[in-house]
Design a protein around this motif. Structure first.
Motif, PDB file in Angstrom:
ATOM      1  N   UNK A 152      14.987  -4.259   4.085  1.00  0.00           N
ATOM      2  CA  UNK A 152      13.635  -4.818   4.106  1.00  0.00           C
ATOM      3  C   UNK A 152      13.043  -4.875   2.706  1.00  0.00           C
ATOM      4  N   UNK A 153      13.060  -3.746   2.015  1.00  0.00           N
ATOM      5  CA  UNK A 153      12.418  -3.679   0.692  1.00  0.00           C
ATOM      6  C   UNK A 153      13.408  -3.884  -0.447  1.00  0.00           C
ATOM      7  N   UNK A 154      14.647  -3.431  -0.289  1.00  0.00           N
ATOM      8  CA  UNK A 154      15.706  -3.605  -1.304  1.00  0.00           C
ATOM      9  C   UNK A 154      15.315  -3.033  -2.659  1.00  0.00           C
TER      10      UNK A 154
ATOM     11  N   UNK B 174      12.774   2.468  -5.305  1.00  0.00           N
ATOM     12  CA  UNK B 174      11.592   3.277  -4.988  1.00  0.00           C
ATOM     13  C   UNK B 174      11.408   3.413  -3.477  1.00  0.00           C
ATOM     14  N   UNK B 175      11.596   2.294  -2.760  1.00  0.00           N
ATOM     15  CA  UNK B 175      11.506   2.357  -1.306  1.00  0.00           C
ATOM     16  C   UNK B 175      12.594   3.232  -0.720  1.00  0.00           C
ATOM     17  N   UNK B 176      13.795   3.151  -1.302  1.00  0.00           N
ATOM     18  CA  UNK B 176      14.887   4.000  -0.836  1.00  0.00           C
ATOM     19  C   UNK B 176      14.604   5.468  -1.061  1.00  0.00           C
TER      20      UNK B 176
ATOM     21  N   UNK C 273       0.870  -1.180   0.000  1.00  0.00           N
ATOM     22  CA  UNK C 273       0.000   0.000   0.000  1.00  0.00           C
ATOM     23  C   UNK C 273       0.908   1.231   0.000  1.00  0.00           C
ATOM     24  N   UNK C 274       0.965   1.932  -1.128  1.00  0.00           N
ATOM     25  CA  UNK C 274       1.920   3.031  -1.261  1.00  0.00           C
ATOM     26  C   UNK C 274       1.639   4.160  -0.285  1.00  0.00           C
ATOM     27  N   UNK C 275       0.390   4.458  -0.038  1.00  0.00           N
ATOM     28  CA  UNK C 275       0.062   5.542   0.886  1.00  0.00           C
ATOM     29  C   UNK C 275       0.530   5.219   2.300  1.00  0.00           C
ATOM     30  N   UNK C 276       0.376   3.971   2.707  1.00  0.00           N
ATOM     31  CA  UNK C 276       0.806   3.576   4.051  1.00  0.00           C
ATOM     32  C   UNK C 276       2.327   3.600   4.143  1.00  0.00           C
ATOM     33  N   UNK C 277       3.016   3.081   3.125  1.00  0.00           N
ATOM     34  CA  UNK C 277       4.477   3.103   3.134  1.00  0.00           C
ATOM     35  C   UNK C 277       4.995   4.539   3.170  1.00  0.00           C
ATOM     36  N   UNK C 278       4.374   5.412   2.390  1.00  0.00           N
ATOM     37  CA  UNK C 278       4.800   6.818   2.393  1.00  0.00           C
ATOM     38  C   UNK C 278       4.567   7.445   3.768  1.00  0.00           C
TER      39      UNK C 278
ATOM     40  N   UNK D 223       2.242   0.752  -9.533  1.00  0.00           N
ATOM     41  CA  UNK D 223       3.676   0.618  -9.803  1.00  0.00           C
ATOM     42  C   UNK D 223       4.102  -0.809  -9.503  1.00  0.00           C
ATOM     43  N   UNK D 224       5.190  -1.215 -10.129  1.00  0.00           N
ATOM     44  CA  UNK D 224       5.831  -2.491  -9.842  1.00  0.00           C
ATOM     45  C   UNK D 224       7.239  -2.183  -9.339  1.00  0.00           C
ATOM     46  N   UNK D 225       7.552  -2.664  -8.154  1.00  0.00           N
ATOM     47  CA  UNK D 225       8.892  -2.477  -7.602  1.00  0.00           C
ATOM     48  C   UNK D 225       9.648  -3.791  -7.725  1.00  0.00           C
ATOM     49  N   UNK D 226      10.873  -3.705  -8.218  1.00  0.00           N
ATOM     50  CA  UNK D 226      11.691  -4.892  -8.417  1.00  0.00           C
ATOM     51  C   UNK D 226      12.891  -4.846  -7.468  1.00  0.00           C
TER      52      UNK D 226
END
Length: 374
Positions: free
Chosen positions: A46-48, A51-53, A18-23, A366-369
């Protein structure tokens, strides 16, 4: 292919973020650090993902901690700098470390032994660059690091700072308070954070009294940084990582509320077995991990919205669900039903997935790899 899809249309098992929660999680941690006057060095293990970074650094792409050289290279390739390899110096892979140190403005390493320091000195950097070194302290976590009370701790810090200042620089001291994961409740977590902070600051004070400059002091873990104590303001930075996703474990510890958990593993019901009173899922341990099986009454995951169900078995590609009590209502869960699992440990679960389906209000945006390997 899956952009714009609804979550219930995805192939399962699937990891949904959930992008809103992660943000929101990222912004809250940034605000906590601002309030304490601390620099936040997010751990990306955790996410590697790039985008998370970017979320965790507020878009600066500077100042992260990584667990592997594969992560370090991936983030460097993605435009990140000021990268700390938060793992005891891998002396057998020193050339890879040197390449990153030459390439980046600031690639930093940890060490906790005189032998590791000698390895660095035997591989000086070119072009006037110096190895940027943090001394790893063990303040009760019992994993890596030299204990600050050990007779050799202060001499090792002095050696890093003074033996070859043209080759090696002591950046600071670093401690991971992973022992907070054994706590029950916020007061116990804060007691460990307070003790770790005091141990680090006492060691820094002893260094300075001995004439050894030590610019930086860092501690971190998601539990300790989710409810920081005022004493942490005397440090220079913190390095939590799991908080961007959170998970069932963090909820049980008191680090977050259930609504703060940003990830789910989506799974489908693929079979009914009335003689066993069980549902069969297409999610096994390869999509969830087995972490939490023995650590929590809920096991590896809870079933969102269905507290009456529990996971009772996981094999490689299968999961078994049964009711906590009474008879399974099979009519409520026809074959093909999509369920959302809240994993016990986000780091372990995320490591099982090659792609994260990032959504807003149930639609994939989005797709995060993530990077994989070591």
């Amino acid at each position: 292919m899956w952009l714009g899809a609804r979550l219930d249309a995805l192939p399962t098992p699937a990891l949904a973020v959930d992008r809103a929660v992660a943000r929101r999680n990222a912004e809250r941690m940034q605000e906590r650090c601002r309030a304490l006057g601390l620099r936040l060095r997010p751990h990306v293990k955790t996410h590697k993902t790039l985008e998370g970074g970017a979320l965790a650094t507020g878009g600066t792409r500077r100042g992260v901690a990584v667990s592997t050289l594969a992560e370090a290279r991936f983030f460097a390739d993605g435009g990140f700098d000021d990268i700390l390899l938060a793992y005891p110096l891998p002396t057998g892979r020193l050339e890879e470390c040197a390449e990153l140190a030459q390439r980046l403005e600031a690639f930093q390493v940890l060490l906790d032994s005189p032998g590791a320091l000698q390895c660095l000195r035997q591989r000086p950097l070119a072009g006037g660059k110096r190895w940027l070194v943090w001394l790893k302290l063990d303040c009760g976590n019992g994993r890596a690091g030299v204990r600050p009370t050990d007779p050799g701790a202060l001499p090792l810090a002095r050696a890093i700072a003074e033996e070859a200042p043209e080759e090696v620089t002591l950046v600071g001291v670093y401690a991971h308070c992973g022992n907070t994961y054994g706590c029950s409740g916020v007061p116990a977590i804060q007691a460990i954070a307070r003790a770790t902070t005091a141990a680090v600051l006492d060691f820094v004070a002893a260094l300075r009294q001995a004439g050894v400059p030590c610019p930086q002091a860092s501690i971190g873990s998601t539990p300790s940084c989710s409810h920081p104590v005022p004493e942490m303001s005397e440090l220079t930075e913190v390095h939590p990582g799991n908080y961007i996703f959170y998970d069932l474990q963090q909820t049980l510890l008191g680090s977050c509320q259930p609504q703060d958990v940003a990830i789910r593993v989506l799974t489908r019901v693929v079979g009914h077995y009335p003689h066993r009173n069980q549902l069969l899922l297409d999610c096994g341990w390869t999509a969830l991990s087995l972490h939490g099986w023995a650590q929590s009454p809920a096991g590896c995951a809870t079933v969102e919205g269905h507290p009456q169900l529990r996971l009772v078995g996981l094999t490689q590609e299968h999961g078994l669900l049964e009711p906590v009590g009474g008879q399974m209502d099979f009519g409520r869960f026809p074959v093909g039903t999509v369920l959302a699992l809240v994993p016990f440990h986000a780091c372990a679960t995320a490591a099982m997935h090659p792609v994260y389906y990032v959504h807003e209000e149930g639609e994939v945006v989005a797709l995060w790899h993530p990077v994989r390997g070591w």
